[in-house]
Design a protein around this motif. Sequence first.
Motif, PDB file in Angstrom:
ATOM      1  N   ARG A  62       0.774  -0.770   0.440  1.00 44.48           N
ATOM      2  CA  ARG A  62       0.327  -0.203  -0.413  1.00 44.48           C
ATOM      3  C   ARG A  62       0.788   0.934   0.065  1.00 44.48           C
ATOM      4  O   ARG A  62       1.878   1.125   0.831  1.00 44.48           O
ATOM      5  N   VAL A  63       0.712   2.195  -0.840  1.00 45.36           N
ATOM      6  CA  VAL A  63       1.950   3.304  -0.591  1.00 45.36           C
ATOM      7  C   VAL A  63       0.114   4.515  -0.620  1.00 45.36           C
ATOM      8  O   VAL A  63      -0.228   5.247  -1.371  1.00 45.36           O
ATOM      9  N   GLU A  64       0.920   5.444   0.287  1.00 42.56           N
ATOM     10  CA  GLU A  64       0.362   6.895   0.776  1.00 42.56           C
ATOM     11  C   GLU A  64       1.296   7.975  -0.031  1.00 42.56           C
ATOM     12  O   GLU A  64       2.417   8.267   0.121  1.00 42.56           O
ATOM     13  N   ARG A  65       0.413   8.851  -1.091  1.00 38.92           N
ATOM     14  CA  ARG A  65       1.260   9.748  -0.897  1.00 38.92           C
ATOM     15  C   ARG A  65       0.937  10.870  -1.016  1.00 38.92           C
ATOM     16  O   ARG A  65      -0.338  11.706   0.016  1.00 38.92           O
ATOM     17  N   ALA A  66       1.580  11.939  -0.575  1.00 43.18           N
ATOM     18  CA  ALA A  66       1.635  13.360  -0.355  1.00 43.18           C
ATOM     19  C   ALA A  66       0.479  12.931   1.598  1.00 43.18           C
ATOM     20  O   ALA A  66       0.071  13.806   1.898  1.00 43.18           O
ATOM     21  N   LEU A  67       1.332  12.665   1.776  1.00 40.34           N
ATOM     22  CA  LEU A  67       1.075  12.430   3.574  1.00 40.34           C
ATOM     23  C   LEU A  67       1.455  13.274   4.483  1.00 40.34           C
ATOM     24  O   LEU A  67       2.975  13.044   4.657  1.00 40.34           O
ATOM     25  N   PRO A  68       0.609  13.665   5.320  1.00 40.14           N
ATOM     26  CA  PRO A  68       1.398  14.680   5.940  1.00 40.14           C
ATOM     27  C   PRO A  68       2.019  13.908   7.562  1.00 40.14           C
ATOM     28  O   PRO A  68       1.744  13.243   8.215  1.00 40.14           O
ATOM     29  N   LEU A  69       3.259  14.134   8.088  1.00 40.03           N
ATOM     30  CA  LEU A  69       3.522  13.932   9.259  1.00 40.03           C
ATOM     31  C   LEU A  69       4.220  14.662  10.012  1.00 40.03           C
ATOM     32  O   LEU A  69       3.929  15.398  10.188  1.00 40.03           O
ATOM     33  N   TRP A  70       4.063  14.146  11.066  1.00 40.14           N
ATOM     34  CA  TRP A  70       4.276  15.167  11.893  1.00 40.14           C
ATOM     35  C   TRP A  70       5.252  14.561  13.611  1.00 40.14           C
ATOM     36  O   TRP A  70       5.007  13.790  13.999  1.00 40.14           O
ATOM     37  N   HIS A  71       5.566  15.258  14.524  1.00 33.81           N
ATOM     38  CA  HIS A  71       6.556  14.830  15.716  1.00 33.81           C
ATOM     39  C   HIS A  71       6.304  15.798  16.730  1.00 33.81           C
ATOM     40  O   HIS A  71       6.817  16.637  16.631  1.00 33.81           O
ATOM     41  N   ASP A  72       5.462  15.576  17.744  1.00 33.04           N
ATOM     42  CA  ASP A  72       4.759  16.435  18.577  1.00 33.04           C
ATOM     43  C   ASP A  72       6.117  16.998  18.978  1.00 33.04           C
ATOM     44  O   ASP A  72       6.992  18.407  19.660  1.00 33.04           O
ATOM     45  N   ASP A  73       6.956  15.637  19.696  1.00 30.88           N
ATOM     46  CA  ASP A  73       7.761  15.355  20.513  1.00 30.88           C
ATOM     47  C   ASP A  73       9.240  16.253  20.487  1.00 30.88           C
ATOM     48  O   ASP A  73      10.464  17.476  21.405  1.00 30.88           O
ATOM     49  N   LYS A  79       5.368  16.709   5.000  1.00 31.46           N
ATOM     50  CA  LYS A  79       4.617  15.783   4.624  1.00 31.46           C
ATOM     51  C   LYS A  79       5.626  15.043   3.856  1.00 31.46           C
ATOM     52  O   LYS A  79       6.486  15.278   3.476  1.00 31.46           O
ATOM     53  N   ALA A  80       5.467  13.277   3.620  1.00 32.97           N
ATOM     54  CA  ALA A  80       6.011  12.552   2.984  1.00 32.97           C
ATOM     55  C   ALA A  80       5.802  12.653   1.737  1.00 32.97           C
ATOM     56  O   ALA A  80       4.788  12.286   1.076  1.00 32.97           O
ATOM     57  N   ASP A  81       6.425  12.089   0.799  1.00 29.70           N
ATOM     58  CA  ASP A  81       6.610  12.625  -1.201  1.00 29.70           C
ATOM     59  C   ASP A  81       5.920  11.125  -1.450  1.00 29.70           C
ATOM     60  O   ASP A  81       4.304  10.646  -1.708  1.00 29.70           O
ATOM     61  N   ALA A  82       5.730   9.653  -0.376  1.00 28.44           N
ATOM     62  CA  ALA A  82       5.737   8.666  -0.605  1.00 28.44           C
ATOM     63  C   ALA A  82       5.977   7.969   0.043  1.00 28.44           C
ATOM     64  O   ALA A  82       7.184   7.718   0.530  1.00 28.44           O
ATOM     65  N   VAL A  83       4.927   7.518   0.959  1.00 29.60           N
ATOM     66  CA  VAL A  83       5.082   5.853   2.330  1.00 29.60           C
ATOM     67  C   VAL A  83       4.271   4.983   2.101  1.00 29.60           C
ATOM     68  O   VAL A  83       3.122   4.831   1.168  1.00 29.60           O
ATOM     69  N   GLU A  84       5.641   4.199   1.497  1.00 35.29           N
ATOM     70  CA  GLU A  84       5.375   2.332   1.837  1.00 35.29           C
ATOM     71  C   GLU A  84       5.156   2.051   2.552  1.00 35.29           C
ATOM     72  O   GLU A  84       5.649   2.457   3.747  1.00 35.29           O
ATOM     73  N   PHE A  85       3.992   1.439   2.792  1.00 33.74           N
ATOM     74  CA  PHE A  85       3.518   0.110   4.136  1.00 33.74           C
ATOM     75  C   PHE A  85       3.546  -1.249   3.493  1.00 33.74           C
ATOM     76  O   PHE A  85       3.260  -2.192   2.560  1.00 33.74           O
ATOM     77  N   LEU A  86       4.280  -1.946   4.658  1.00 32.46           N
ATOM     78  CA  LEU A  86       4.754  -2.991   4.320  1.00 32.46           C
ATOM     79  C   LEU A  86       3.530  -4.154   4.856  1.00 32.46           C
ATOM     80  O   LEU A  86       3.380  -3.568   5.411  1.00 32.46           O
ATOM     81  N   PRO A  87       3.514  -5.607   4.523  1.00 26.02           N
ATOM     82  CA  PRO A  87       2.714  -6.292   5.303  1.00 26.02           C
ATOM     83  C   PRO A  87       2.555  -6.382   6.407  1.00 26.02           C
ATOM     84  O   PRO A  87       1.741  -6.377   7.453  1.00 26.02           O
ATOM     85  N   ASP A  88       3.307  -5.809   7.602  1.00 29.63           N
ATOM     86  CA  ASP A  88       3.537  -5.607   8.602  1.00 29.63           C
ATOM     87  C   ASP A  88       2.571  -4.747   9.066  1.00 29.63           C
ATOM     88  O   ASP A  88       2.812  -4.252  10.622  1.00 29.63           O
TER      89      ASP A  88
END
Length: 218
Positions: A62-73, A79-88
């Motif tokens: 599964r590939v999400e494009r233009a995915l918003p990203l953040w790290h509060d701490d 934003k990530a251009d693309a994030v692939e999600f591995l089976p796990d």
Amino acid sequence: MTEEEDVVAIPLSALQHWAYCPRQCGLIHIEQAFDDNLHTLRGNALHARVDQPGLQTERGRRVERALPLWHDDLGLIGKADAVEFLPDGSPYPVEYKQGSRHKSAAIAACDDLQLAAQALCLEAMTGHAVPEGAIFYASSKRRRVVPVTDALRAQVADTRAAVAAQLALGRLPPPLTGELAAQRCKPCSLRDRCQPEAAKSAALAQLRRRLFDPDDET
Ligand code: SF4
């Protein structure tokens, strides 16, 4: 990190800009300046193609494009251009860059820093470890795998702190000098704005060379 810095979310792109040149980072993120040149126009065209938010499946992932990203701490946002999600369910960030994968090591290191910052955001957002990601180079259409090492993780935190401190100061860092300037200022789209006199002299010198030596293509 101070309490005040806690609430300041630093753009992920600012880390890459800072690694390339602190003054470039200041011009963009303090003075909100951005001028296009051939390099930025190519980069914009590439991102316009890949940054369409959406979900698709590639090579069984599964590939999400233009995915918003953040790290509060850590105080990061972007934003990530693309994030692939591995089976796990583990995320695998892929950042798109113009040019070929045979960039100088120093320039590639700026891209690696941005990718590592995305990996840290994804870890905080999903609870999955992100031990590596990849940079995809549009010209060579090849990926370069980037291990998210402890050294890169520390560099993300240090760079984030340096950027936050500079933004809080609201002052532009000085221009690059010496070898770094020789490597990085010529392709920098903000050169005219950063060093107008130097840019004018370089343009005049080029004009003179072309007038008196028409074969000169520098
Ligand atoms: S021209 Fe050079 S010193 Fe100025 S912002 Fe660009 S890279 Fe930095």
